[in-house]
Design an enzyme around this catalytic site. Sequence first.
Site, PDB file in Angstrom:
ATOM      1  N   CYS A   1     -10.072   2.652  -1.874  1.00 54.99           N
ATOM      2  CA  CYS A   1      -9.722   2.988  -1.234  1.00 54.99           C
ATOM      3  C   CYS A   1      -7.765   3.810  -2.113  1.00 54.99           C
ATOM      4  O   CYS A   1      -8.692   4.739  -2.994  1.00 54.99           O
ATOM      5  CB  CYS A   1      -9.063   2.053  -0.435  1.00 54.99           C
ATOM      6  SG  CYS A   1      -7.564   1.610  -0.740  1.00 54.99           S
TER       7      CYS A   1
ATOM      8  N   ARG B   1      -6.184  -2.031   1.712  1.00 54.36           N
ATOM      9  CA  ARG B   1      -7.489  -2.296   2.167  1.00 54.36           C
ATOM     10  C   ARG B   1      -8.927  -2.946   0.408  1.00 54.36           C
ATOM     11  O   ARG B   1      -9.095  -3.968   0.735  1.00 54.36           O
ATOM     12  CB  ARG B   1      -8.352  -0.918   2.679  1.00 54.36           C
ATOM     13  CG  ARG B   1      -7.732  -0.593   3.540  1.00 54.36           C
ATOM     14  CD  ARG B   1      -7.981   0.904   4.425  1.00 54.36           C
ATOM     15  NE  ARG B   1      -7.833   1.444   3.065  1.00 54.36           N
ATOM     16  CZ  ARG B   1      -7.692   3.332   3.010  1.00 54.36           C
ATOM     17  NH1 ARG B   1      -8.836   3.956   4.157  1.00 54.36           N
ATOM     18  NH2 ARG B   1      -6.853   4.061   2.076  1.00 54.36           N
TER      19      ARG B   1
ATOM     20  N   ASP C   1      -6.881   2.466   7.247  1.00 53.39           N
ATOM     21  CA  ASP C   1      -5.808   2.613   6.401  1.00 53.39           C
ATOM     22  C   ASP C   1      -4.433   1.478   7.660  1.00 53.39           C
ATOM     23  O   ASP C   1      -3.323   2.571   8.431  1.00 53.39           O
ATOM     24  CB  ASP C   1      -4.967   3.907   6.056  1.00 53.39           C
ATOM     25  CG  ASP C   1      -4.032   3.803   4.630  1.00 53.39           C
ATOM     26  OD1 ASP C   1      -3.442   2.495   4.727  1.00 53.39           O
ATOM     27  OD2 ASP C   1      -3.614   4.260   4.004  1.00 53.39           O
TER      28      ASP C   1
HETATM   29  P1  4NP Z   1      -4.421   1.376   0.543  1.00 51.85           P
HETATM   30  O1  4NP Z   1      -3.519   2.407   1.292  1.00 51.85           O
HETATM   31  O2  4NP Z   1      -5.552   3.291   0.454  1.00 51.85           O
HETATM   32  O3  4NP Z   1      -5.465   0.795   1.748  1.00 51.85           O
HETATM   33  O4  4NP Z   1      -3.876   0.385   0.003  1.00 51.85           O
HETATM   34  C1  4NP Z   1      -2.510   3.136   1.160  1.00 51.85           C
HETATM   35  C2  4NP Z   1      -1.133   2.491  -0.223  1.00 51.85           C
HETATM   36  C3  4NP Z   1      -1.080   3.474  -0.273  1.00 51.85           C
HETATM   37  C4  4NP Z   1      -0.597   4.861   0.630  1.00 51.85           C
HETATM   38  C5  4NP Z   1      -1.458   5.575   1.019  1.00 51.85           C
HETATM   39  C6  4NP Z   1      -2.469   4.591   1.481  1.00 51.85           C
HETATM   40  N1  4NP Z   1       0.978   5.640  -0.066  1.00 51.85           N
HETATM   41  O5  4NP Z   1       0.754   6.661  -0.154  1.00 51.85           O
HETATM   42  O6  4NP Z   1       1.375   4.966  -1.229  1.00 51.85           O
END
Ligand code: 4NP
Length: 157
Positions: free
Chosen positions: A3, A9, A119
């Site tokens: 991800c 995720r 997300d």
């Molecule tokens: P992930 O969600 O891609 O499902 O791990 C996110 C976690 C952190 C961030 C964006 C999406 N961020 O911008 O820090």
Amino acid sequence: MVCLGNICRSPLAEGILQHKADKAGLDWKVDSAGTAHYHIGEAPHMLSQKVAKMNGVDISSQQCRQFKKEDMLAFEKIYVMDSENYINVKHISRELWDENKVELLLNELHPGRNMSVPDPWYGTEEGYHKVYKMISDACEVIIQKYGASVTKGNGQH
Ligand code: 4NP
């Protein structure tokens, strides 16, 4: 399992598929990574940990890492959560990119529809439960699909 942040995720996806594979007696090594570098070394998001634990899956010892192009060689299959991840993995992999290995995770559940695992980062706990269910349903299909062929290959049925 890939991800953006490797915080919400994909740690769930790693934990869920590893748990299902272990339960099915499959000798699979599941890993996860993010295409970004914001959270390297951190444990999964508290709500991902909580929701996983409520479902009997412990992801607390995972550590965030960034996807690297050698992952394209090291793994037989690479699942991405959304189409942005797909493009980012392609960019990072450069000459090692192998289109046949990379798939949107939800295409296992809804073939050809190119749906995203949303997300949950900006939302509430409910979003994490929804994401858990989507990922778990897709991983169930993966176990049925690839687990069965492994068993057949070993001549065990
Ligand atoms: P992930 O969600 O891609 O499902 O791990 C996110 C976690 C952190 C961030 C964006 C999406 N961020 O911008 O820090």
